[in-house]
Write a protein that holds these residues in place. Structure first.
Motif, PDB file in Angstrom:
ATOM      1  N   GLN A 163     -26.990   0.246   8.817  1.00 54.41           N
ATOM      2  CA  GLN A 163     -26.177   1.302   8.818  1.00 54.41           C
ATOM      3  C   GLN A 163     -25.011   1.297   8.473  1.00 54.41           C
ATOM      4  N   GLU A 164     -24.670   0.977   8.768  1.00 53.05           N
ATOM      5  CA  GLU A 164     -23.033   0.308   7.646  1.00 53.05           C
ATOM      6  C   GLU A 164     -23.411   0.525   6.747  1.00 53.05           C
ATOM      7  N   TRP A 165     -24.353  -0.002   6.036  1.00 52.84           N
ATOM      8  CA  TRP A 165     -24.699  -0.414   4.597  1.00 52.84           C
ATOM      9  C   TRP A 165     -25.113   0.535   4.106  1.00 52.84           C
ATOM     10  N   TRP A 166     -26.378   1.572   4.170  1.00 52.25           N
ATOM     11  CA  TRP A 166     -26.435   2.407   4.170  1.00 52.25           C
ATOM     12  C   TRP A 166     -25.937   3.736   4.636  1.00 52.25           C
ATOM     13  N   THR A 167     -25.185   4.119   5.197  1.00 54.50           N
ATOM     14  CA  THR A 167     -24.672   5.148   5.476  1.00 54.50           C
ATOM     15  C   THR A 167     -23.324   5.140   4.977  1.00 54.50           C
ATOM     16  N   ARG A 168     -22.442   3.960   5.023  1.00 52.72           N
ATOM     17  CA  ARG A 168     -21.062   4.260   4.683  1.00 52.72           C
ATOM     18  C   ARG A 168     -21.629   3.896   3.665  1.00 52.72           C
ATOM     19  N   HIS A 169     -21.806   2.656   3.304  1.00 45.41           N
ATOM     20  CA  HIS A 169     -21.711   2.526   1.573  1.00 45.41           C
ATOM     21  C   HIS A 169     -22.508   3.366   0.697  1.00 45.41           C
ATOM     22  N   ARG A 170     -23.439   4.056   1.510  1.00 45.96           N
ATOM     23  CA  ARG A 170     -24.551   4.471   0.437  1.00 45.96           C
ATOM     24  C   ARG A 170     -24.682   3.540  -0.532  1.00 45.96           C
ATOM     25  N   ALA A 171     -25.586   2.349   0.235  1.00 40.96           N
ATOM     26  CA  ALA A 171     -25.948   1.412  -0.123  1.00 40.96           C
ATOM     27  C   ALA A 171     -26.053   0.963  -1.816  1.00 40.96           C
ATOM     28  N   THR A 172     -24.997   1.059  -2.272  1.00 42.96           N
ATOM     29  CA  THR A 172     -23.408   1.019  -3.483  1.00 42.96           C
ATOM     30  C   THR A 172     -23.071  -0.411  -4.134  1.00 42.96           C
TER      31      THR A 172
END
Ligand code: GDP
Ligand code: CA
Length: 327
Positions: A163-172
């Motif tokens: 969720q941190e990778w996906w939501t916070r960093h938008r998978a960038t």
């Protein structure tokens, strides 16, 4: 009216819930009233997490809210008409994650769930209990009762909750791989293997192949159950015209070295006749040129509209999947 077929769908959150709504709609259109007996949905729990002391099951909630008709269709997640008073208070305390919003009504779900888990109920039992509030018209099962939250490992070895990778960093942040801690020791939730074994059709929703369908298939026993069932296994491409439709599945595919193409995802799942899972694969008309490549893998290509922009289109897509499965 035909006999009621038994359908199992493997699903993630947003793409998964649109497709499940479509399957329910297609069954209703065939005159089947008791869709809950006909339709079992095995939901990804790799996105689950503990936050501020409560257990979140984002994909389970997305499917539940969508089937109940209480989901926020504009925002794409959470409850319609939700407010964020508790969230503001949590932020003022510095609790939780500032980039991860929890709606007030949504928190009610998480608190209820956590309370029941703390009382000793399994996730399967909690989901069953939560399915009684609204007439969902489907039976929901988690893929497993074990906690196997997805971890993303970056190239420099940094580990982040999905969720941190996906939501916070938008998978960038370029991911090197995904891991579901403890999944090798997990078993399928009660009812999952039985449902697959007794199904007339097994459908893979057009969900994220890596972080939604991937974790379900990684639960020991699920892949074997799919390979062993006498039911046809039919997948629906989440890629249309070489692009992901909603979300950032391309970043997940890139991490595991798979091209963002409907044919590459079919190849990732593989042909049942060749050690993989699929009997048939639904491709968009935009990807019709890839049908030959898919057939070459030993998977029967079915070219059909894949846009789930409204209930009627989703139901038409689900009907195509059912027909491809011979039910
Ligand atoms: P998440 O758990 O909320 O990320 O949702 P899922 O994993 O269930 O679904 C995400 C996938 O659904 C994305 O990879 C999209 O490409 C796919 N998707 C979303 N809308 C559509 C649609 O209308 N048609 C098709 N074929 N795929 C879609
Ligand atoms: Ca998800």
């Amino acid at each position: 009216m035909r006999d009621s077929p038994r359908i199992v769908v493997l699903a993630g959150g947003v793409g998964g819930s649109r497709f499940v709504l479509g399957v329910r709609g297609a069954l209703r259109a065939r005159g089947i009233r008791d869709t809950a007996s006909a339709l079992t949905v095995v939901v990804n729990t790799g996105d689950d997490l503990w936050l501020s002391g409560v257990r979140l099951q984002p994909d389970v909630d997305s499917v539940t809210y969508a089937l109940a008709g209480v989901n926020d269709t504009e925002r794409g997640w959470g409850r319609q008409g939700d407010s964020e008073r508790v969230n503001e208070e949590l932020q003022a305390w510095g609790a939780g994650w500032p980039w991860f919003t929890l709606g007030d009504l949504d928190l009610g779900t998480h608190i209820a769930r956590t309370g029941w888990l703390r009382d000793g109920h399994t996730p399967t039992q909690v989901i069953e209990r939560m399915s009684h509030r609204w007439p969902l018209g489907a039976r929901l099962l988690p893929m497993t009762d074990a906690e196997v939250d997805t971890v993303v490992i970056l190239h420099d070895g940094t580990r982040l909750h999905f969720q941190e990778w996906w939501t916070r960093h938008r998978a960038t942040l370029p991911a090197a791989r995904f891991e579901n801690l403890g999944i090798a020791d997990a078993s399928p939730a009660p009812g999952v293997v039985e449902a697959v074994a007794q199904a007339d059709a097994v459908l893979l929703a057009p969900s994220n192949p890596v972080v939604s369908i991937g974790p379900i298939l990684a639960v020991p026993g699920v892949r074997d159950a799919l390979r062993a069932t006498s039911a046809p296994v039919v997948g629906v491409s989440p890629i249309i015209g070489g692009r992901v439709v909603r979300g950032m599945a391309d970043a997940c595919l890139a991490a595991i070295g798979v091209e963002t193409s409907a044919a590459a995802v079919a190849d990732l799942y593989g042909a049942r006749g060749d050690g993989g899972l699929l009997d048939a694969w639904l491709l968009a008309e935009e990807d019709g040129a890839l049908a030959g490549e898919v057939a070459g893998f030993g998977i029967r290509p079915v070219v059909t509209p894949l846009w789930m922009t409204d209930a009627a289109r989703s139901a038409a897509l689900a009907e195509s999947a059912l027909i491809a499965a011979g039910v």
